[in-house]
Design a protein around this motif. Structure first.
Motif, short mmCIF file in Angstrom:
data_model
loop_
_atom_site.label_atom_id
_atom_site.label_comp_id
_atom_site.label_asym_id
_atom_site.label_seq_id
_atom_site.Cartn_x
_atom_site.Cartn_y
_atom_site.Cartn_z
N ILE A 78 89.94 82.44 -7.97
CA ILE A 78 90.99 83.18 -7.84
C ILE A 78 91.79 83.26 -6.68
O ILE A 78 93.06 82.97 -6.52
N LEU A 79 91.18 83.35 -5.53
CA LEU A 79 91.79 83.23 -4.16
C LEU A 79 92.49 82.02 -3.82
O LEU A 79 93.50 81.97 -3.23
N GLU A 80 91.87 81.05 -4.33
CA GLU A 80 92.52 79.48 -3.98
C GLU A 80 93.81 79.51 -4.86
O GLU A 80 94.79 78.86 -4.43
N ASP A 81 93.75 79.97 -6.33
CA ASP A 81 94.95 79.84 -6.67
C ASP A 81 96.11 80.70 -6.29
O ASP A 81 97.19 80.26 -6.12
N VAL A 82 95.88 81.96 -5.53
CA VAL A 82 96.59 82.81 -4.84
C VAL A 82 97.12 82.08 -3.79
O VAL A 82 98.25 82.04 -3.43
N ALA A 83 96.04 81.26 -3.07
CA ALA A 83 96.63 80.46 -1.88
C ALA A 83 97.54 79.47 -2.06
O ALA A 83 98.65 79.30 -1.55
N GLU A 84 97.43 78.95 -3.43
CA GLU A 84 98.39 77.76 -3.72
C GLU A 84 99.63 78.19 -4.11
O GLU A 84 100.61 77.69 -3.90
N THR A 85 99.59 79.50 -4.85
CA THR A 85 100.82 80.13 -5.14
C THR A 85 101.58 80.74 -4.16
O THR A 85 103.10 80.31 -3.92
N THR A 86 101.03 81.37 -3.04
CA THR A 86 101.84 81.91 -2.07
C THR A 86 101.76 81.05 -0.96
O THR A 86 102.76 81.62 0.16
N GLY A 87 101.14 80.07 -0.51
CA GLY A 87 100.99 79.32 0.55
C GLY A 87 100.00 79.99 1.70
O GLY A 87 100.12 79.44 2.88
N ARG A 88 99.57 81.16 1.27
CA ARG A 88 98.82 81.90 2.44
C ARG A 88 97.45 81.83 2.23
O ARG A 88 96.71 82.32 1.00
N GLN A 89 96.46 81.20 3.09
CA GLN A 89 95.10 81.27 3.00
C GLN A 89 94.38 82.49 3.41
O GLN A 89 93.14 82.42 3.43
N SER A 90 94.96 83.45 3.88
CA SER A 90 94.21 84.59 4.45
C SER A 90 93.25 85.07 3.77
O SER A 90 92.16 85.42 4.25
N PHE A 94 91.73 84.02 1.05
CA PHE A 94 90.54 83.08 0.75
C PHE A 94 89.61 83.11 1.97
O PHE A 94 88.26 83.18 1.84
N ASN A 95 90.07 82.84 3.14
CA ASN A 95 89.38 82.76 4.61
C ASN A 95 88.64 84.16 4.76
O ASN A 95 87.37 84.30 5.13
N MET A 96 89.32 85.30 4.47
CA MET A 96 88.59 86.53 4.91
C MET A 96 87.66 86.79 3.69
O MET A 96 86.41 87.31 4.03
N PHE A 97 87.74 86.45 2.58
CA PHE A 97 86.58 86.67 1.60
C PHE A 97 85.43 85.91 2.04
O PHE A 97 84.25 86.48 2.01
N LYS A 98 85.49 84.42 2.41
CA LYS A 98 84.44 83.74 2.72
C LYS A 98 83.80 84.49 3.88
O LYS A 98 82.42 84.50 3.85
N ARG A 99 84.52 84.97 4.80
CA ARG A 99 84.02 85.65 6.04
C ARG A 99 83.14 86.97 5.61
O ARG A 99 81.95 87.10 5.94
N ALA A 100 83.75 87.78 4.64
CA ALA A 100 83.31 88.84 4.09
C ALA A 100 81.74 88.69 3.36
O ALA A 100 80.92 89.31 3.36
N GLN A 101 81.96 87.48 2.55
CA GLN A 101 80.43 86.89 1.95
C GLN A 101 79.69 86.72 3.01
O GLN A 101 78.07 87.04 2.78
#
Length: 135
Positions: free
Chosen positions: A66-78, A80-87
């Motif tokens: 889901i977050l990869e899709d958001v990143a592709e749509t918006t151009g922002r990776q923040s 996605f990266n924050m979720f990986k850190r949270a995990q």
């Protein structure tokens, strides 16, 4: 097949006093310790732990997708990266949180099941959280 009891009490040693759970999670109830010997109960928890890890991985991958899709749509990776850190932080928290409970039980034979019960319940909470935000 033995009928498993739906409600059992779990006692966990916190510092110098015991806290009794109202009722164990249904996921742990399948390993009802009153019906199984200690070794069999611990082995059953191992199987539940494997199952719950797979379920968490599925929810984690879903959220990453889901977050990869958001990143592709918006151009922002923040996000996605924050979720990986949270995990990663969740994994560290779960390990530390369950280890202190394990250590508080030593040298009791109940120390390993206490760790596994904590691990399972904490992981299930994370799964519930990820399922809530994925909707």
């Amino acid at each position: 097949m033995k009928k498993l009891l739906l409600v059992t009490t779990l006692s966990i040693l916190f510092s110098s006093f015991h806290v009794t759970a109202k009722a164990p999670s249904p996921i742990i109830s399948q390993c009802d310790e009153q019906e199984l010997e200690k070794k069999a109960y611990s082995q059953c928890l191992d199987l539940v732990k494997i199952k719950i890890d797979r379920e968490l991985e599925t929810w984690e991958n879903n959220q990453l997708f889901i977050l990869e899709d958001v990143a592709e749509t918006t151009g922002r990776q923040s996000a996605f990266n924050m979720f990986k850190r949270a995990q990663r932080n969740f994994i560290t928290y779960r390990d530390s949180n369950c280890k202190w409970q394990f250590l508080a039980e030593l040298p009791s034979n109940d120390s390993a099941p206490v760790y596994k019960e904590c691990y399972i319940l904490t992981t299930k909470d994370r799964i519930n959280e990820l399922s809530r935000v994925s909707k």
